[in-house]
Design a protein around this motif. Sequence first.
Motif, PDB file in Angstrom:
ATOM      1  N   ILE A 248      -2.421 -13.719 -13.259  1.00 37.55           N
ATOM      2  CA  ILE A 248      -2.703 -13.331 -11.872  1.00 37.55           C
ATOM      3  C   ILE A 248      -1.447 -13.441 -11.023  1.00 37.55           C
ATOM      4  N   SER A 249      -0.621 -14.455 -11.259  1.00 35.67           N
ATOM      5  CA  SER A 249       0.626 -14.615 -10.499  1.00 35.67           C
ATOM      6  C   SER A 249       1.569 -13.443 -10.759  1.00 35.67           C
ATOM      7  N   LYS A 250       1.736 -13.082 -12.031  1.00 37.60           N
ATOM      8  CA  LYS A 250       2.599 -11.952 -12.373  1.00 37.60           C
ATOM      9  C   LYS A 250       2.060 -10.645 -11.801  1.00 37.60           C
ATOM     10  N   ALA A 251       0.729 -10.510 -11.812  1.00 38.67           N
ATOM     11  CA  ALA A 251       0.123  -9.286 -11.277  1.00 38.67           C
ATOM     12  C   ALA A 251       0.391  -9.155  -9.786  1.00 38.67           C
ATOM     13  N   LEU A 252       0.371 -10.274  -9.068  1.00 39.38           N
ATOM     14  CA  LEU A 252       0.657 -10.242  -7.632  1.00 39.38           C
ATOM     15  C   LEU A 252       2.108  -9.835  -7.364  1.00 39.38           C
ATOM     16  N   ILE A 253       3.000 -10.200  -8.275  1.00 36.62           N
ATOM     17  CA  ILE A 253       4.420  -9.872  -8.099  1.00 36.62           C
ATOM     18  C   ILE A 253       4.703  -8.438  -8.512  1.00 36.62           C
ATOM     19  N   LYS A 254       4.178  -8.025  -9.667  1.00 33.89           N
ATOM     20  CA  LYS A 254       4.531  -6.738 -10.244  1.00 33.89           C
ATOM     21  C   LYS A 254       3.590  -5.603  -9.831  1.00 33.89           C
ATOM     22  N   GLY A 255       2.359  -5.947  -9.454  1.00 33.18           N
ATOM     23  CA  GLY A 255       1.376  -4.913  -9.171  1.00 33.18           C
ATOM     24  C   GLY A 255       1.537  -4.295  -7.796  1.00 33.18           C
ATOM     25  N   LYS A 256       0.997  -3.104  -7.657  1.00 35.79           N
ATOM     26  CA  LYS A 256       0.966  -2.424  -6.368  1.00 35.79           C
ATOM     27  C   LYS A 256      -0.363  -2.721  -5.681  1.00 35.79           C
ATOM     28  N   PRO A 257      -0.316  -2.927  -4.398  1.00 37.71           N
ATOM     29  CA  PRO A 257      -1.571  -3.229  -3.696  1.00 37.71           C
ATOM     30  C   PRO A 257      -2.512  -2.033  -3.694  1.00 37.71           C
ATOM     31  N   GLY A 258      -3.766  -2.311  -3.931  1.00 41.10           N
ATOM     32  CA  GLY A 258      -4.797  -1.294  -3.888  1.00 41.10           C
ATOM     33  C   GLY A 258      -5.811  -1.662  -2.840  1.00 41.10           C
ATOM     34  N   LYS A 259      -6.994  -1.128  -2.974  1.00 47.67           N
ATOM     35  CA  LYS A 259      -8.072  -1.411  -2.024  1.00 47.67           C
ATOM     36  C   LYS A 259      -8.944  -2.493  -2.586  1.00 47.67           C
ATOM     37  N   PRO A 260      -8.970  -3.684  -1.953  1.00 46.18           N
ATOM     38  CA  PRO A 260      -9.846  -4.757  -2.465  1.00 46.18           C
ATOM     39  C   PRO A 260     -11.307  -4.462  -2.238  1.00 46.18           C
ATOM     40  N   LEU A 261     -12.154  -5.143  -2.968  1.00 38.76           N
ATOM     41  CA  LEU A 261     -13.583  -4.980  -2.769  1.00 38.76           C
ATOM     42  C   LEU A 261     -13.963  -5.467  -1.391  1.00 38.76           C
ATOM     43  N   ALA A 262     -14.906  -4.776  -0.766  1.00 39.12           N
ATOM     44  CA  ALA A 262     -15.335  -5.139   0.582  1.00 39.12           C
ATOM     45  C   ALA A 262     -15.987  -6.500   0.582  1.00 39.12           C
ATOM     46  N   GLY A 263     -15.611  -7.324   1.543  1.00 38.72           N
ATOM     47  CA  GLY A 263     -16.208  -8.653   1.653  1.00 38.72           C
ATOM     48  C   GLY A 263     -17.550  -8.603   2.346  1.00 38.72           C
TER      49      GLY A 263
END
Length: 266
Positions: A248-263
């Motif tokens: 999850i840490s690597k994904a936060l660094i390397k990934g591109k932000p998308g649309k999170p699920l609605a809260g």
Amino acid sequence: MRLEVIIQLIIALIFVISWFLAPLWCLRSNIYTQELTPLGFSIIFLGHKYFLILPNSIAALIYVITSALIPIAWRNSRYSLYLSLFTLSLAIMLIITVFIFQSRYLFYGGYSVLSTETGYMYIRIPYTTYFGIPLYILVFLIIVTSVNAVTRARWITVRRMTIIEETLLMVRSEGPINAIRKALDRIGIQYSIINNALIIGDMAITASNTGRPEGVKEYLSFTDKGFIYFDGSSITELSTEQGIILAISKALIKGKPGKPLAGEYA
């Protein structure tokens, strides 16, 4: 679904059931009884029972049920809580109109008005009135619904699990790859799936029986004992918890932000 909304639904169900079992309001004497039920007024005079159906009473019952169901059906906006409170307010106003109807048409100048098959009968006898248990449950429902609307259904201070804790819990039932994928969906990180491997930027997350995807510089591979992390030059063995945290840490660094699920009720 939040606990506060579940409590609201439970109280609404208790109110509906209790109103069918006991009157919301009652006028009682030795020979005359008048009870407010969900369908209208139940009137008993000298052993003869009459029933006066009231659309307002029926509508109030429907509005109470609808008020409790709205936050469950529409969970991605706080406006559902406001709409729930508004709908419940309509139910209260309808119940008030029932009491207005009773005072104007079933009670006049100290006389109780009894409808018969041929007209009306006026009787004047000592009586007592009282409110039943359903009314107090309704008051409690109003309080809970109002607090939910004001606090966005966040007035019960129970610590929610973190993303890491939820992912570790899902690993046992759904496996690490699906657990990590759902965590990425929650926090809004873009990824792709190639041959059952999660690809985030130049990193891959795979199962032990999946080959290493081409074109990645580093990858995490799940095994029966934990994770194996390859950073391009060395291999490191990690526990399941360490592997989840690193993924999850690597994904936060390397990934591109998308649309999170609605809260819920955001």
